[in-house]
Design a protein around this motif. Structure first.
Motif, PDB file in Angstrom:
ATOM      1  N   PHE A 142       0.922  -1.288   0.013  1.00 46.50           N
ATOM      2  CA  PHE A 142      -0.049  -0.056   0.099  1.00 46.50           C
ATOM      3  C   PHE A 142       0.969   1.070   0.113  1.00 46.50           C
ATOM      4  CE2 PHE A 142      -1.915   3.501   2.435  1.00 46.50           C
ATOM      5  CZ  PHE A 142      -3.082   3.613   1.837  1.00 46.50           C
ATOM      6  N   SER A 167     -10.087   1.256   6.051  1.00 47.76           N
ATOM      7  CA  SER A 167     -10.868   0.030   5.704  1.00 47.76           C
ATOM      8  C   SER A 167      -9.838  -0.718   4.579  1.00 47.76           C
ATOM      9  CB  SER A 167     -12.270   0.196   5.370  1.00 47.76           C
ATOM     10  OG  SER A 167     -12.320   1.061   3.990  1.00 47.76           O
ATOM     11  N   THR A 168      -9.417  -0.141   3.582  1.00 48.29           N
ATOM     12  CA  THR A 168      -8.544  -0.980   2.474  1.00 48.29           C
ATOM     13  C   THR A 168      -7.531  -1.654   3.286  1.00 48.29           C
ATOM     14  OG1 THR A 168      -9.023   0.831   1.054  1.00 48.29           O
ATOM     15  CG2 THR A 168      -7.374  -0.467   0.543  1.00 48.29           C
ATOM     16  N   GLU A 171      -8.954  -4.607   5.357  1.00 47.22           N
ATOM     17  CA  GLU A 171      -9.376  -5.678   4.683  1.00 47.22           C
ATOM     18  C   GLU A 171      -8.199  -6.370   3.793  1.00 47.22           C
ATOM     19  OE1 GLU A 171     -12.589  -4.106   1.979  1.00 47.22           O
ATOM     20  OE2 GLU A 171     -13.441  -3.395   3.823  1.00 47.22           O
ATOM     21  N   ASN A 172      -7.134  -5.651   3.345  1.00 47.94           N
ATOM     22  CA  ASN A 172      -6.094  -6.361   2.785  1.00 47.94           C
ATOM     23  C   ASN A 172      -5.083  -7.174   3.498  1.00 47.94           C
ATOM     24  OD1 ASN A 172      -6.497  -5.280   0.138  1.00 47.94           O
ATOM     25  ND2 ASN A 172      -5.258  -3.517   0.227  1.00 47.94           N
TER      26      ASN A 172
END
Lengths: 182, 122
Positions: A142, A167-168, A171-172
């Motif tokens: 990221f 949230s990204t 979740e990742n």
């Protein structure tokens, strides 16, 4: 501290205070050993300060003469039978890394790394952050530079964008980790 | 990355809103959360998150959530300072995520200070 991601937040806040333009965070799991590294290109530390930095009676802060951020992180690693290292050069930056045995009963849970990254980006929107997660060869990366490219001049620290980042990342992490790191 | 489309949708919404107000100025209300080791260990991260979520959910404009280091009274962390333009600074101590939501609703939106968390009353 109740989660390793809070330690990461605390250590990276020091990188922000050191004026870092770039902060690279990595979580790497090989077999049962998790290495967490936080690397910055901030102001670095003098050799004298570096030699004393894991001592709780050393601190960069001005409100007290006690600083427990680095000692906490070191202790959390050593309690699992792991280790800690720090490298720093004045004017170049600092890298702090600790290794944890995730099978140890004393392993502190990872916690929410998404929340940590969100808080960091919010605090230092001009700093470039990268986060690399490698769980036994499954990798995801990221970086804020990619987000900024899409935003094209709109602020990355807008509440909606910070929520998106949190949230990204979470979740990742969850999908790559699949419950391996507690 | 999970969803570039999602980010693009957020960007489009932000662009639509940006014309309705200017960039942040000194006239903004500021919510400042102490995020040194003491604050983080006492639970400042969920407090910071709660402020951010409330500001986002209530779509408050002219309110900025920011961070600072140690405010000097570690045993009273998490500590939060609220600066409303033209008013005296209010310092809240031992703030929880629930308290943060109450501070946004009562103090930021309705202008009435949440006395139970004010430093002089704890």
């Amino acid at each position: 501290m109740r989660e390793l991601s809070l330690n990461v937040l605390d250590i990276a806040e020091n990188s922000i205070a050191a004026g870092a333009a770039r902060i690279d965070i990595s979580l790497t799991l090989n077999e049962n050993l998790l290495e967490i590294s936080i690397k910055d290109n901030g102001c670095g530390m003098s050799g004298d300060f570096l030699a004393r930095v894991a001592d709780p009676f050393t601190t960069s802060r001005t409100t007290r003469r006690v600083g427990v951020g680095i000692p906490f992180f070191k202790m959390a690693a050593e309690m699992t039978g792991g280790g800690f290292r720090i490298e720093s050069k004045e004017g170049e930056g600092t890298e702090i890394a600790a290794v944890f045995d995730i099978e140890s009963v004393d392993f502190m849970p990872m916690g929410d790394i998404g929340d940590t990254l969100g808080a960091l980006v919010m605090h230092a929107p001009d700093t470039e952050f990268t986060l690399r997660i490698d769980v036994r060869g499954n990798v995801c990366e990221f970086c804020t530079a990619e987000i900024k490219e899409i935003l094209d001049g709109l602020p990355i620290d807008a509440p909606e964008v910070i929520s998106f980042i949190k949230s990204t990342v979470k979740e990742n992490f969850d999908s790559i980790n699949g419950g391996i790191i507690p | 990355m999970k969803s570039i489309e999602e980010l693009k949708a957020i960007k489009a919404r932000m662009q639509a809103e940006i014309n309705t107000r200017d960039a942040s100025t000194d006239a903004d209300t500021r919510i400042v959360v102490g995020m040194a080791t003491c604050g983080i260990a006492a639970g400042a991260r969920p407090v910071l998150n709660a402020f951010l979520e409330e500001v986002r959910n209530k779509r408050l404009s002219g309110v900025r959530v920011t961070q600072t280091g140690c405010l000097g009274m570690c045993k009273l962390e998490p500590m939060v300072e609220v600066f409303v333009p033209g008013k005296e600074k209010v310092t809240y101590v031992k703030v929880t995520a629930d308290a943060a939501r109450k501070i946004v609703a009562d103090h930021i939106v309705n202008g009435s200070v949440v006395n139970e968390y004010v430093i002089t009353n704890v």
